[in-house]
Write a protein that holds these residues in place. Structure first.
Motif, mmCIF file in Angstrom:
data_model
loop_
_atom_site.group_PDB
_atom_site.id
_atom_site.type_symbol
_atom_site.label_atom_id
_atom_site.label_comp_id
_atom_site.label_asym_id
_atom_site.label_seq_id
_atom_site.Cartn_x
_atom_site.Cartn_y
_atom_site.Cartn_z
ATOM 1 N N GLU A 99 -17.453 -34.374 3.879
ATOM 2 C CA GLU A 99 -17.666 -35.259 4.994
ATOM 3 C C GLU A 99 -18.158 -36.723 4.915
ATOM 4 O O GLU A 99 -19.005 -36.904 3.596
ATOM 5 N N THR A 100 -17.808 -37.551 5.728
ATOM 6 C CA THR A 100 -18.239 -38.902 5.679
ATOM 7 C C THR A 100 -18.568 -39.572 6.937
ATOM 8 O O THR A 100 -17.897 -39.155 8.034
ATOM 9 N N PRO A 101 -19.662 -40.420 7.048
ATOM 10 C CA PRO A 101 -19.942 -40.755 8.420
ATOM 11 C C PRO A 101 -18.915 -41.854 8.813
ATOM 12 O O PRO A 101 -18.659 -42.834 7.848
ATOM 13 N N MET A 102 -18.696 -42.210 10.134
ATOM 14 C CA MET A 102 -17.811 -43.335 10.402
ATOM 15 C C MET A 102 -18.221 -44.521 9.926
ATOM 16 O O MET A 102 -19.720 -44.822 9.950
ATOM 17 N N ASN A 103 -17.699 -45.333 9.259
ATOM 18 C CA ASN A 103 -17.868 -46.837 8.907
ATOM 19 C C ASN A 103 -16.622 -47.854 8.965
ATOM 20 O O ASN A 103 -15.461 -47.167 8.812
ATOM 21 N N SER A 104 -16.680 -48.873 9.053
ATOM 22 C CA SER A 104 -15.934 -49.780 9.177
ATOM 23 C C SER A 104 -14.738 -49.791 7.807
ATOM 24 O O SER A 104 -13.550 -49.952 7.971
ATOM 25 N N TYR A 105 -15.214 -49.750 6.723
ATOM 26 C CA TYR A 105 -14.454 -49.717 5.639
ATOM 27 C C TYR A 105 -13.237 -48.608 5.641
ATOM 28 O O TYR A 105 -12.207 -48.788 5.354
ATOM 29 N N ASP A 106 -13.773 -47.194 6.098
ATOM 30 C CA ASP A 106 -12.838 -46.235 5.863
ATOM 31 C C ASP A 106 -11.965 -46.232 7.230
ATOM 32 O O ASP A 106 -10.767 -45.733 7.044
ATOM 33 N N VAL A 107 -12.106 -47.010 8.082
ATOM 34 C CA VAL A 107 -11.594 -46.906 9.232
ATOM 35 C C VAL A 107 -10.507 -48.297 8.824
ATOM 36 O O VAL A 107 -9.261 -48.003 9.259
ATOM 37 N N ASP A 148 -11.199 -48.621 -2.749
ATOM 38 C CA ASP A 148 -10.071 -49.448 -2.376
ATOM 39 C C ASP A 148 -10.556 -50.868 -2.647
ATOM 40 O O ASP A 148 -11.047 -51.346 -1.442
ATOM 41 N N ILE A 149 -10.159 -51.657 -3.660
ATOM 42 C CA ILE A 149 -10.707 -52.989 -3.943
ATOM 43 C C ILE A 149 -10.362 -53.912 -2.790
ATOM 44 O O ILE A 149 -11.060 -54.542 -1.997
ATOM 45 N N CYS A 150 -9.134 -53.995 -2.466
ATOM 46 C CA CYS A 150 -8.449 -54.964 -1.558
ATOM 47 C C CYS A 150 -8.833 -54.510 -0.066
ATOM 48 O O CYS A 150 -9.241 -55.478 0.758
ATOM 49 N N ALA A 151 -9.189 -53.353 0.347
ATOM 50 C CA ALA A 151 -9.793 -53.102 1.493
ATOM 51 C C ALA A 151 -11.102 -53.257 1.651
ATOM 52 O O ALA A 151 -11.598 -53.892 2.584
ATOM 53 N N MET A 152 -11.740 -53.154 0.505
ATOM 54 C CA MET A 152 -13.349 -53.549 0.714
ATOM 55 C C MET A 152 -13.312 -54.834 0.744
ATOM 56 O O MET A 152 -14.342 -55.638 1.342
ATOM 57 N N GLN A 153 -12.650 -55.778 0.041
ATOM 58 C CA GLN A 153 -12.398 -57.208 0.213
ATOM 59 C C GLN A 153 -12.402 -57.681 1.470
ATOM 60 O O GLN A 153 -13.231 -58.668 2.046
ATOM 61 N N GLU A 154 -11.351 -56.857 2.261
ATOM 62 C CA GLU A 154 -11.229 -57.489 3.683
ATOM 63 C C GLU A 154 -12.011 -56.908 4.765
ATOM 64 O O GLU A 154 -12.525 -57.847 5.412
ATOM 65 N N CYS A 155 -12.989 -56.046 4.348
ATOM 66 C CA CYS A 155 -14.071 -55.524 5.060
ATOM 67 C C CYS A 155 -14.974 -56.497 5.019
ATOM 68 O O CYS A 155 -16.068 -56.694 5.757
ATOM 69 N N LEU A 156 -15.631 -56.925 3.656
ATOM 70 C CA LEU A 156 -16.505 -57.692 3.499
ATOM 71 C C LEU A 156 -16.502 -58.962 4.110
ATOM 72 O O LEU A 156 -17.257 -59.690 4.437
ATOM 73 N N ARG A 157 -15.237 -59.707 4.253
ATOM 74 C CA ARG A 157 -14.926 -60.922 4.632
ATOM 75 C C ARG A 157 -15.194 -61.064 6.065
ATOM 76 O O ARG A 157 -15.311 -62.087 6.797
ATOM 77 N N TRP A 158 -15.261 -59.886 6.677
ATOM 78 C CA TRP A 158 -15.667 -59.756 8.257
ATOM 79 C C TRP A 158 -17.006 -59.590 8.278
ATOM 80 O O TRP A 158 -17.508 -59.307 9.604
ATOM 81 N N GLN A 159 -17.804 -59.352 7.540
ATOM 82 C CA GLN A 159 -19.214 -59.116 7.345
ATOM 83 C C GLN A 159 -19.905 -59.985 8.514
ATOM 84 O O GLN A 159 -20.856 -59.345 9.302
ATOM 85 N N SER A 160 -19.915 -60.798 8.749
ATOM 86 C CA SER A 160 -20.781 -61.854 9.620
ATOM 87 C C SER A 160 -20.464 -62.484 10.744
ATOM 88 O O SER A 160 -20.778 -63.317 11.380
ATOM 89 N N VAL A 161 -19.096 -61.894 10.972
ATOM 90 C CA VAL A 161 -18.209 -62.453 12.091
ATOM 91 C C VAL A 161 -18.595 -61.961 13.441
ATOM 92 O O VAL A 161 -18.833 -60.486 13.446
ATOM 93 N N PRO A 162 -18.805 -62.727 14.515
ATOM 94 C CA PRO A 162 -19.107 -62.109 15.694
ATOM 95 C C PRO A 162 -18.037 -61.145 16.371
ATOM 96 O O PRO A 162 -16.925 -61.394 15.932
ATOM 97 N N ALA A 163 -18.444 -60.184 17.243
ATOM 98 C CA ALA A 163 -17.492 -59.229 17.871
ATOM 99 C C ALA A 163 -16.371 -59.884 18.409
ATOM 100 O O ALA A 163 -14.970 -59.384 18.303
#
Length: 261
Positions: free
Chosen positions: A192-200, A57-72
């Motif tokens: 099966e897939t391990p839990m990860n931010s992109y799929d969430v 999902d291109i848009c979902a991955m773009q959104e996920c990557l834009r939070w890559q270095s953001v503090p919790a």
């Protein structure tokens, strides 16, 4: 017989008994059969490209990557913005899961992890009710309840949990789940897939920010991945292809800058 003669074979359809090498044998095959196989190869390549194109999902991955270095803390701040939505006419319950459909497994795991941390019991919908104060999507919004829930969430960490509950929390955030995913390089579906931010994130924007906050409570080496390597590789391949065609969607700004598109 002939088959053992230095790897040479007879070619009956040439109307001759002369022998050809394996390489010549391939090139001497009937034209129709050769073209048919080439056509099947082209069709298979097109099908694989189509499936691979849908695998990320291109848009979902773009959104996920834009939070890559953001503090919790920024993810907790994003969750707090749902308080503003709850005070309006937006369906707060639905920001986490749909009341009317079975919630996807990655979102279920995130909410189960939240329940472990907060000491809550109940199924997924009951957990969302404890967080938002709403029993149903169309119920009256409860912004004061939601604000208190976030304050309680911020105050909780692993020190409040037993050793067993810490492990339960970690398992919910990192385990393999029944979530089918196409592996472009292996040309197969993994069940099966391990839990990860992109799929969430593909399941729920609110659960994504909640997942990021919960994952930050774990030691860094034990945290779930932001995305799987095979998904990122597929994304980068699509990026090259779509940019060449001029169809690549505009990249969003890095988080937590608000998106305007």
């Amino acid at each position: 017989g002939l088959e053992s003669l230095n790897g040479f074979l007879p070619v009956p359809w040439l109307g001759t008994t002369r022998l050809l090498s394996w390489h010549q044998h391939w090139r001497a095959r009937p034209p129709g059969r050769h073209r048919g196989e080439r056509q099947r190869q082209r069709e298979r390549a097109k099908l694989l490209d189509l499936v691979a194109g849908m695998s990320v999902d291109i848009c979902a991955m773009q959104e996920c990557l834009r939070w890559q270095s953001v503090p919790a803390e920024a993810h907790l701040a994003e969750l707090a913005k749902f308080d503003e939505f709850l005070s309006g006419n937006q369906p707060g319950f639905n920001y986490y899961i749909s009341e009317y459909f079975d919630p996807p497994i990655p979102a279920v795991n995130v909410l189960d992890a939240l329940a472990v941390l907060m000491g809550w019991n109940g199924d997924t919908k009951q957990i969302v009710t404890k967080l938002t104060g709403q029993r149903h999507t169309e119920d009256k919004k409860c912004p004061a309840h939601f604000e208190q829930s976030l304050a309680d969430l911020k105050a909780r960490d692993l020190s409040h949990l037993s050793k067993e509950d810490v492990q339960r929390l970690k398992d919910k955030l990192t385990e393999q789940v029944a979530w089918q995913k196409f592996d472009e390089e292996a040309e197969r579906y993994d069940e099966e897939t391990p839990m990860n931010s992109y799929d969430v994130l593909k399941c729920s924007q609110a659960c994504f920010h909640l997942f990021e906050w919960l994952a930050s409570l774990l030691p860094e080496k034990e945290r779930p991945p932001r995305q799987l390597e095979k998904d990122l590789k597929s994304f980068r391949r699509r990026e090259v292809q779509m940019k060449q065609k001029g169809t690549w969607p505009r990249d969003p700004p890095p988080g937590p800058v608000e998106r305007t598109f």
